[in-house]
Design a protein around this motif. Structure first.
Motif, PDB file in Angstrom:
ATOM      1  N   UNK A  40       0.818  -1.221   0.000  1.00 40.10           N
ATOM      2  CA  UNK A  40       0.000   0.000   0.000  1.00 40.10           C
ATOM      3  C   UNK A  40       0.849   1.267   0.000  1.00 40.10           C
ATOM      4  N   UNK A  41       2.170   1.105  -0.119  1.00 41.40           N
ATOM      5  CA  UNK A  41       3.058   2.269  -0.082  1.00 41.40           C
ATOM      6  C   UNK A  41       2.996   3.052  -1.397  1.00 41.40           C
ATOM      7  N   UNK A  42       3.321   4.334  -1.314  1.00 35.64           N
ATOM      8  CA  UNK A  42       3.331   5.204  -2.494  1.00 35.64           C
ATOM      9  C   UNK A  42       4.722   5.722  -2.829  1.00 35.64           C
ATOM     10  N   UNK A  43       5.608   5.718  -1.863  1.00 34.04           N
ATOM     11  CA  UNK A  43       6.985   6.174  -2.086  1.00 34.04           C
ATOM     12  C   UNK A  43       7.953   5.103  -1.577  1.00 34.04           C
ATOM     13  N   UNK A  44       9.157   5.085  -2.162  1.00 34.46           N
ATOM     14  CA  UNK A  44      10.076   3.987  -1.903  1.00 34.46           C
ATOM     15  C   UNK A  44      11.517   4.475  -1.895  1.00 34.46           C
ATOM     16  N   UNK A  45      12.373   3.722  -1.203  1.00 36.45           N
ATOM     17  CA  UNK A  45      13.816   3.912  -1.277  1.00 36.45           C
ATOM     18  C   UNK A  45      14.372   2.820  -2.180  1.00 36.45           C
ATOM     19  N   UNK A  46      15.143   3.230  -3.182  1.00 40.88           N
ATOM     20  CA  UNK A  46      15.662   2.285  -4.166  1.00 40.88           C
ATOM     21  C   UNK A  46      17.182   2.336  -4.147  1.00 40.88           C
ATOM     22  N   UNK A  47      17.795   1.164  -4.036  1.00 43.33           N
ATOM     23  CA  UNK A  47      19.251   1.060  -4.086  1.00 43.33           C
ATOM     24  C   UNK A  47      19.645   0.376  -5.382  1.00 43.33           C
ATOM     25  N   UNK A  48      20.540   0.997  -6.139  1.00 43.94           N
ATOM     26  CA  UNK A  48      20.976   0.435  -7.417  1.00 43.94           C
ATOM     27  C   UNK A  48      22.429  -0.022  -7.287  1.00 43.94           C
ATOM     28  N   UNK A  49      22.806  -1.075  -8.027  1.00 38.77           N
ATOM     29  CA  UNK A  49      24.183  -1.577  -7.931  1.00 38.77           C
ATOM     30  C   UNK A  49      25.227  -0.589  -8.426  1.00 38.77           C
ATOM     31  N   UNK A  50      24.806   0.431  -9.184  1.00 38.44           N
ATOM     32  CA  UNK A  50      25.778   1.362  -9.766  1.00 38.44           C
ATOM     33  C   UNK A  50      26.191   2.477  -8.814  1.00 38.44           C
ATOM     34  N   UNK A  51      25.617   2.504  -7.618  1.00 36.13           N
ATOM     35  CA  UNK A  51      26.000   3.569  -6.690  1.00 36.13           C
ATOM     36  C   UNK A  51      25.512   3.296  -5.293  1.00 36.13           C
ATOM     37  N   UNK A  52      26.132   3.944  -4.299  1.00 37.62           N
ATOM     38  CA  UNK A  52      25.770   3.717  -2.910  1.00 37.62           C
ATOM     39  C   UNK A  52      24.621   4.601  -2.457  1.00 37.62           C
ATOM     40  N   UNK A  53      24.322   5.659  -3.175  1.00 34.01           N
ATOM     41  CA  UNK A  53      23.270   6.581  -2.777  1.00 34.01           C
ATOM     42  C   UNK A  53      21.902   5.932  -2.921  1.00 34.01           C
ATOM     43  N   UNK A  54      21.064   6.088  -1.886  1.00 31.68           N
ATOM     44  CA  UNK A  54      19.699   5.589  -1.944  1.00 31.68           C
ATOM     45  C   UNK A  54      18.842   6.590  -2.704  1.00 31.68           C
ATOM     46  N   UNK A  55      18.106   6.096  -3.685  1.00 28.10           N
ATOM     47  CA  UNK A  55      17.278   6.956  -4.536  1.00 28.10           C
ATOM     48  C   UNK A  55      15.823   6.893  -4.102  1.00 28.10           C
ATOM     49  N   UNK A  56      15.096   7.954  -4.388  1.00 28.86           N
ATOM     50  CA  UNK A  56      13.675   8.014  -4.089  1.00 28.86           C
ATOM     51  C   UNK A  56      12.871   7.660  -5.334  1.00 28.86           C
ATOM     52  N   UNK A  57      11.775   6.940  -5.131  1.00 29.23           N
ATOM     53  CA  UNK A  57      10.893   6.559  -6.236  1.00 29.23           C
ATOM     54  C   UNK A  57       9.452   6.676  -5.787  1.00 29.23           C
ATOM     55  N   UNK A  58       8.560   6.820  -6.762  1.00 31.71           N
ATOM     56  CA  UNK A  58       7.130   6.956  -6.485  1.00 31.71           C
ATOM     57  C   UNK A  58       6.349   5.922  -7.289  1.00 31.71           C
TER      58      UNK A  58
END
Length: 358
Positions: free
Chosen positions: A103-121
């Motif tokens: 039921x979430x609308x926003x997410x934290x996404x981690x990609x193998x190409x970098x250590x920074x956590x990205x935001x997604x909707x």
């Protein structure tokens, strides 16, 4: 939700998650008569050693696939749970399971190409097929879309690699084979599951662990052929070697519609146009699906079915529960004609129903 919550989560009946199976390469030797290891009977050809290069070639092919695809497989944190996703295009769309996003609308996404956590909707979720699309708010450098196979020709025995974040271990890779195709399975609706009945699933020998759901099932041509989604269970334990992935044809159909329209405009899934509930017999055993309401102008209504009727069979398939009704319809398409057997009062009746669309 499938995910790897804190360190563990047990599931019932059908588990949501995705795959691992580790397998080594085994060489078998066949002895002939009483000959020694380096000899052959008189007149027989000498035995040939298995070339080491064959193993090296397979390992190199695995490594090439991993280098091609792993940068496109992400970890998704949705609330307290973790799952996986696959980068679908160069605009930041990511396809995953509906039970991963919950039921979430926003997410934290981690990609193998970098250590920074990205935001997604969330773009949209389609629980009926257990698929969803999320979109990164900002595109990182080096983000790479996966290649999705454009054919349904998945063959039993085909070697596959599974990539995802089992138990929160991001960028994990395991391997198995396609062990069957065309399976129809139903998810549990408890523990965050969608309760969906899914047709044409790809069965794999790879074991499935929490957090792998939404990842990539990949062939040796570096193409995604499915999204790992379910694992079978036996009692309270996982049934090893029986996992299921949503086929790429359905993944592409759902993802393309969500990206283009923000919703599903053509599900391609058959429906009777009813709401119903499971009923039991005098022995308290499931005995059919009672129609609670019929959709005006829907398939069942047009065929003369009405509230109170109890559906007991679709074609030659017995119907005892809501789940078995969904499974009986899973391989049909809108416009198909099926025979529906039902009881009205004490009388058994049947009707030819032209199926509508879910």
């Amino acid at each position: 939700m499938d995910a790897s919550p804190a360190p563990s989560s047990s599931r019932r009946v059908i588990r949501r998650r995705a795959l691992p199976l580790t397998a080594g390469v085994c060489t078998l030797a066949l002895a002939c008569g009483c000959a020694g290891p380096d000899s052959a009977p008189s007149g027989a050809p000498a035995r040939q050693a298995v070339p080491a290069r064959a193993t090296d070639d397979l390992e190199e092919r695995y490594q090439d696939v991993i280098k091609d695809v792993l940068p496109s497989v992400v970890q998704i944190a949705a609330g307290d749970g973790l799952g996986s996703g696959v980068v679908y295009d160069d605009k930041g769309h990511i396809v995953t399971n509906a039970h991963v996003v919950g039921s979430e609308k926003t997410f934290d996404v981690s990609v193998p190409t970098g250590e920074k956590v990205l935001k997604a909707s969330l773009v949209s979720s389609y629980p009926e097929q257990d698929l969803a699309v999320v979109k990164l708010d900002d595109l990182p450098d080096g983000l790479k879309a996966a290649r999705f196979d454009d054919t349904d020709e998945v063959e039993v025995g085909q070697i596959v690699l599974a990539m995802g974040s089992p138990l929160g271990l991001s960028s994990s890779v395991t391997q198995g084979i396609v062990s069957a195709v065309g399976r129809t399975v139903s998810e549990s609706s408890s523990g965050g599951g969608t309760g969906a009945t899914l047709a044409d699933m790809v069965q794999t020998s790879a074991a499935i662990n929490p957090g792998n759901s939404g990842g990539a099932l990949v062939n040796l041509d570096s193409e995604v052929i499915g999204i790992p989604t379910l694992a079978a269970t036996e009692g309270d334990s996982a049934a090893p070697g029986i996992g299921f992935a949503i086929p790429v044809s359905m993944v592409r159909t759902v993802a393309d519609q969500i990206i283009e329209s923000g919703k599903i405009t053509d599900s391609g899934r058959a429906a009777l146009g009813i709401t119903g509930r499971t009923v039991v017999d005098d022995s308290y055993q499931p005995a059919g699906v009672a129609i609670v309401s019929v959709e005006k102008g829907g398939a069942a209504a047009d065929a003369g079915l009405r509230a109170g009727d109890v559906i007991t069979r679709i074609g030659g398939t017995p119907v005892t529960t809501i789940t078995s009704l969904s499974e009986a319809l899973a391989n049909d398409e809108p416009g198909d004609e099926v025979k529906v057997t039902y009881t009205r009062g004490d009388a058994e009746k049947s009707a030819e129903v032209t199926l509508g669309e879910m």
